[in-house]
Write a protein that holds these residues in place. Structure first.
Motif, PDB file in Angstrom:
ATOM      1  N   ALA A  41      67.325   8.734 -30.887  1.00  0.00           N
ATOM      2  CA  ALA A  41      66.047   9.012 -30.222  1.00  0.00           C
ATOM      3  C   ALA A  41      64.905   8.272 -30.909  1.00  0.00           C
ATOM      4  O   ALA A  41      64.015   7.732 -30.252  1.00  0.00           O
ATOM      5  CB  ALA A  41      65.777  10.518 -30.227  1.00  0.00           C
ATOM      6  N   ARG A  42      64.940   8.197 -32.224  1.00  0.00           N
ATOM      7  CA  ARG A  42      63.895   7.468 -32.949  1.00  0.00           C
ATOM      8  C   ARG A  42      63.969   5.969 -32.668  1.00  0.00           C
ATOM      9  O   ARG A  42      62.950   5.304 -32.479  1.00  0.00           O
ATOM     10  CB  ARG A  42      64.025   7.698 -34.454  1.00  0.00           C
ATOM     11  CG  ARG A  42      62.935   6.999 -35.260  1.00  0.00           C
ATOM     12  CD  ARG A  42      63.181   7.064 -36.743  1.00  0.00           C
ATOM     13  NE  ARG A  42      64.465   6.543 -37.165  1.00  0.00           N
ATOM     14  CZ  ARG A  42      64.708   5.244 -37.377  1.00  0.00           C
ATOM     15  NH1 ARG A  42      63.772   4.352 -37.192  1.00  0.00           N
ATOM     16  NH2 ARG A  42      65.896   4.851 -37.771  1.00  0.00           N
ATOM     17  N   LEU A  43      65.181   5.431 -32.587  1.00  0.00           N
ATOM     18  CA  LEU A  43      65.325   4.005 -32.294  1.00  0.00           C
ATOM     19  C   LEU A  43      64.835   3.663 -30.892  1.00  0.00           C
ATOM     20  O   LEU A  43      64.218   2.617 -30.676  1.00  0.00           O
ATOM     21  CB  LEU A  43      66.784   3.578 -32.472  1.00  0.00           C
ATOM     22  CG  LEU A  43      67.304   3.601 -33.898  1.00  0.00           C
ATOM     23  CD1 LEU A  43      68.799   3.324 -33.923  1.00  0.00           C
ATOM     24  CD2 LEU A  43      66.561   2.595 -34.750  1.00  0.00           C
ATOM     25  N   ILE A  44      65.085   4.533 -29.931  1.00  0.00           N
ATOM     26  CA  ILE A  44      64.607   4.303 -28.567  1.00  0.00           C
ATOM     27  C   ILE A  44      63.087   4.390 -28.520  1.00  0.00           C
ATOM     28  O   ILE A  44      62.417   3.583 -27.875  1.00  0.00           O
ATOM     29  CB  ILE A  44      65.265   5.303 -27.596  1.00  0.00           C
ATOM     30  CG1 ILE A  44      66.762   4.972 -27.474  1.00  0.00           C
ATOM     31  CG2 ILE A  44      64.589   5.258 -26.226  1.00  0.00           C
ATOM     32  CD1 ILE A  44      67.555   5.995 -26.700  1.00  0.00           C
ATOM     33  N   ALA A  45      62.504   5.341 -29.249  1.00  0.00           N
ATOM     34  CA  ALA A  45      61.047   5.488 -29.272  1.00  0.00           C
ATOM     35  C   ALA A  45      60.368   4.319 -29.992  1.00  0.00           C
ATOM     36  O   ALA A  45      59.259   3.927 -29.632  1.00  0.00           O
ATOM     37  CB  ALA A  45      60.672   6.803 -29.948  1.00  0.00           C
TER      38      ALA A  45
END
Length: 52
Positions: A41-45
C-alpha cells in the motif's frame, strides 16, 4: 601467580550473538517508518505521477 597465557583455557560460546546482523537504525522503524511488514500500500501511494 598465574602461568603464561598459552596455558589459559578459553571457552567459546558459538551461539552467543554479540552483534546483530542488522541494527535497528538499518530497518524502516529506525528511519521513522511504520513497523508494518507489508509495504504494498505504501509503494502504491508513493508511485510517481507519471506512472499513471
Amino acid at each position: 601467580m598465574p602461568g603464561p597465557d598459552d596455558d589459559r583455557r578459553v571457552e567459546f560460546l558459538d551461539d552467543l550473538d554479540i552483534l546483530p546482523d542488522t541494527t535497528s537504525d538499518e530497518r524502516g522503524v529506525g528511519w521513522g517508518e511504520d513497523s508494518e511488514e507489508d509495504s504494498t500500500a505504501r509503494l502504491i501511494a508513493d508511485r510517481p505521477p507519471h506512472w499513471g
